[in-house]
Design a protein around this motif. Structure first.
Motif, PDB file in Angstrom:
ATOM      1  N   ASP A 137      46.272  27.686  46.857  1.00  0.00           N
ATOM      2  CA  ASP A 137      47.252  28.383  46.753  1.00  0.00           C
ATOM      3  C   ASP A 137      49.303  28.126  46.279  1.00  0.00           C
ATOM      4  O   ASP A 137      49.760  29.309  45.199  1.00  0.00           O
ATOM      5  CB  ASP A 137      48.115  28.743  48.948  1.00  0.00           C
ATOM      6  CG  ASP A 137      47.004  30.072  49.167  1.00  0.00           C
ATOM      7  OD1 ASP A 137      47.198  30.667  48.577  1.00  0.00           O
ATOM      8  OD2 ASP A 137      47.939  29.801  50.516  1.00  0.00           O
ATOM      9  N   PRO A 146      49.608  36.600  42.212  1.00  0.00           N
ATOM     10  CA  PRO A 146      48.894  36.381  43.208  1.00  0.00           C
ATOM     11  C   PRO A 146      47.555  35.704  43.716  1.00  0.00           C
ATOM     12  O   PRO A 146      46.682  35.561  42.420  1.00  0.00           O
ATOM     13  CB  PRO A 146      48.806  38.157  43.630  1.00  0.00           C
ATOM     14  CG  PRO A 146      49.776  38.755  42.757  1.00  0.00           C
ATOM     15  CD  PRO A 146      50.152  37.922  41.406  1.00  0.00           C
ATOM     16  N   GLU A 148      44.660  35.992  45.383  1.00  0.00           N
ATOM     17  CA  GLU A 148      43.716  37.636  44.926  1.00  0.00           C
ATOM     18  C   GLU A 148      43.219  37.541  43.466  1.00  0.00           C
ATOM     19  O   GLU A 148      42.352  37.597  43.622  1.00  0.00           O
ATOM     20  CB  GLU A 148      44.248  38.639  45.884  1.00  0.00           C
ATOM     21  CG  GLU A 148      44.346  39.021  47.420  1.00  0.00           C
ATOM     22  CD  GLU A 148      45.954  38.273  47.501  1.00  0.00           C
ATOM     23  OE1 GLU A 148      46.529  37.995  46.452  1.00  0.00           O
ATOM     24  OE2 GLU A 148      45.951  37.809  48.871  1.00  0.00           O
TER      25      GLU A 148
END
Lengths: 333, 364
Positions: A137, A146, A148
């Motif tokens: 993260d 991001p 994702e």
């Protein structure tokens, strides 16, 4: 509808799932714990209850994760189980012949080795959190990608850069260095994935006999880059189950189903625990130099649980009825 | 000379009597608490092992209570513990505490030194030494028996916590015994108390052996109360190391060249032919013995950075897979959380109980 509820209260995320009587997943919810575990559970139950407009009848409820005892107290659980067993149970349901489970979550990672459907060995990370979700993260945010898309970007790399992955702090400085040297972002990300896999295999999985079928679960399994890095390092294909991110909660729900199989009524307090008033507080017991931090949970003005004391005098002093659990679980609550 | 010593499990009760009986003023080491560990960690090298740090804290707390001398045992074989007394002395000196140190090495190879050190501790007529030693030894044996019994009772107890309460009562009775006569009374009382703990006679608990470095095996604070936690999870614990047994073997049998731990060392040989210091080789052998004696698994307790135990851990992995026998190593240091230990123990208990279920088949 008759359902079984499973809750995995972890350090980073709180996951809730509902299974029907055929043990099929009918709903799941992934929330950030955000350091407020009780609120996360209440919020989760409120959302789940709302989605099904009160049409749910909970036959059994189970909890797991590092906050399993707290969660059990709040919701009234029929079973409280450690994360290893919960993950193994869920994985066995999804991939019946599974021999190896790689699980990487927010702050911890584990490996579980099974033989003929039974756990025969396991390990959890101890001193190091490099390679867990929190670190990924952080790196994604630092590189402005991001999270994702992190895995997909890694897959675009043709020649991954070698990143020193032993320690997350040094991995970060090494990545910065490689960026400044002019390496492509994709190559650095792919290199990081490989470094983290090396770290995991050397630390968590060291000495373990990894055999296929290999299942990869936990939040980090969303990252295709890590999955491919595992496949490369292990030389076998790695299965990511459909509900990889809520496997712990699924395991807890399956165990709840087993716990009430004899027809006993569930201890579940209802979806309205969301509106009950819970307060937790802690105090430092000064009665001996251990200075234990005692945590207490107060439901509607009444202390329903206490823990943290080594000597047991506080935890034993709770008068409110504790949830009934099978004898072999008593120690766990 | 006001003397203090390391606290390890319940042994301090007997050791205090021994030192007092030999004519010393004893400063009882306080129970090991988080403060002890914090204090010890602050003044220890980071990569020293957990026992070193706890001892460091114990000595500092003893000094704060007025101690000016420390007695401790030496190490066996190539293990850093052999240097610990000297290291502790130097650290204490740098902190401004001049203390006398007395290190009792195993007699084999150190006989002259051992006698010299022992003479510093004997400040009564020699005629009284024998009765004092006999009394302290008797106490130590009784303490070991009490603990062994608690391991048996805990998984069978009907009321959660009743064994631990009975155990505490027993310890205070033993502590109160002042001579041989009172000790034999204490023995009877202890028997009575332990026999009155209500148990489920039908229970067939899982059985787990505890092996590892002696300090972390014996001192509950150092191992996150492994034995008690396992007991309350319904597991009967067996420990291979008791202080009476260890002393007998290292101080007497070894000296007269009577092979102690014969079986353990012999059974370890296919895996490890060398003495690697500490308890490394014994742990390997004991694990084989537990597996042959129908135990369900072994928990191996290892101080983080302990070389003999790191070697043992590597070998135990092989032993475990050869024998199909579950072994879990817990590394312990000042960062070890009790919750982490608990989660692993719960998972281990699940593992061995499933294994037993499978091996015994479903009873129809």
């Amino acid at each position: 509808m008759n359902v079984f509820l499973g809750i995995d209260l972890g350090s980073v995320s709180t996951n809730l799932v509902l299974l029907n009587e055929e043990a099929e997943l009918i709903d799941s919810l992934y929330l950030r714990t955000g350091g407020r575990p009780i609120q996360a559970i209440q919020e989760g139950l409120r959302v789940l209850g709302g989605r099904h407009r009160g049409g749910l009848h909970v036959l059994g409820a189970g909890t797991t994760g590092s906050g399993r005892r707290l969660a059990a107290l709040v919701i009234g659980a029929d079973v409280v189980k450690n994360e290893i067993t919960a993950h193994a149970v869920a994985s066995l349901k999804e991939v019946p012949g599974v021999r190896t489970i790689l699980e990487i979550g927010g702050q911890d990672s584990k490996i579980i080795i099974l033989q003929d459907g039974v756990v025969v060995d396991f390990a959890m990370n101890t001193v190091c959190a490099a390679g867990t979700g929190s670190f990924l993260d952080h790196q994604a945010a630092r590189m402005n990608i991001p999270i994702e898309e992190f895995g997909e970007r890694a897959l675009q790399s043709k020649s991954p850069t070698r990143i020193a992955g032993r320690c997350s702090v040094f991995a970060e400085s090494d990545m910065i260095h490689k960026q400044q040297m002019g390496h492509k972002v994709e190559d650095i990300i792919a290199g990081l994935c490989e470094a983290l896999v090396r770290n995991y295999l050397n630390n968590v999985a060291k000495g373990k006999d990894i055999r296929p079928p290999v299942v990869f679960q936990g939040g980090v399994a969303a990252n295709a880059g890590i999955r491919v890095a595992f496949e490369k390092a292990l030389g076998v294909s790695v299965i990511v189950p459909r509900h990889f991110d809520v496997m712990g909660a699924i395991g807890a729900a399956l165990l709840a189903q087993e716990a009430v199989a004899d027809g006993r009524p569930s201890q579940f307090k209802g979806f309205d625990v969301g509106i009950r008033d819970y307060v937790t507080n802690s105090f430092v017991c000064q009665d001996c130099p251990n200075h234990c931090e005692v945590v207490q949970v107060i439901e509607e003005g009444e202390v329903v649980g206490r823990w943290g004391d080594r000597c047991g005098k506080w935890s034993a002093s709770v008068t409110a009825p504790t949830p009934k659990v099978p004898h072999y679980l008593e120690g766990a609550i | 000379m006001r003397i203090t010593f390391p606290r390890m499990g319940t042994s301090y009760i007997a050791i205090a009597d021994l030192l007092t009986g030999l004519g010393n003023e004893v400063i009882l080491p306080p129970p090991i608490t988080k403060r002890t560990l914090d204090l010890g960690t602050r003044y220890s090298p980071e990569f020293a092992c957990l026992p070193f740090k706890i001892l460091m804290g114990t000595y500092l707390e003893g000094i704060a209570r007025g101690a000016d001398a420390i007695v401790s045992s030496g190490g066996v074989g190539p293990c850093r513990a052999g240097f610990y007394m000297e290291m502790h002395r130097r650290i204490l000196r740098d902190l401004g505490y001049e203390v006398e140190t007395i290190t009792l090495e195993p007699p084999k190879g150190h006989m002259v030194d051992l006698i010299k050190q022992l003479r510093r501790l004997i400040n009564v007529p020699l005629s009284r030494v024998w009765s004092t030693v006999r009394f302290a030894w008797g106490k130590l044996e009784l303490l070991d028996i009490i603990e062994e019994r608690a391991y048996y009772l805990r998984p069978r107890e009907v009321v959660r916590g009743s064994t631990t309460r009975a155990l505490r009562k027993c310890l205070s009775i033993v502590r109160g015994a002042k001579d041989m006569e009172q000790l034999s009374e204490a023995r009877n009382k202890v028997e009575e108390i332990l026999a009155s703990v209500p148990i489920d006679p039908e229970a067939v608990p899982l059985k787990v052996g505890l092996v590892g470095e002696i300090y972390v095996v014996l001192e509950p604070f150092a191992n996150g109360e492994v034995a008690e936690t396992l007991g309350e999870l319904g597991v009967e614990v067996h420990r291979s190391t008791y202080l009476t047994k260890w002393t007998r073997e290292n101080a007497f049998l070894d000296f007269f060249r009577i092979p102690a731990d014969r079986d353990a060392k012999r059974l370890a040989r296919p895996y490890l032919g060398e003495m690697i210091g500490g308890h490394g080789i014994i742990n390997v052998g004991e694990t084989v013995i537990y597996s042959r004696n129908g135990f369900d698994g072994v928990i191996h307790l290892a101080p983080f950075t302990c070389i003999p135990e790191i070697v043992a851990k590597g070998i135990l992995t092989k032993v475990s897979s050869d024998l199909g026998f579950p072994v879990m190593t817990l590394y312990l240091d000042e960062h070890t959380g009790k919750e982490g230990v608990r989660t692993r123990l719960e998972a281990f208990v699940d593992l061995i109980s499933k294994k037993r279920e499978k091996e015994q088949g479903v009873a129809w």
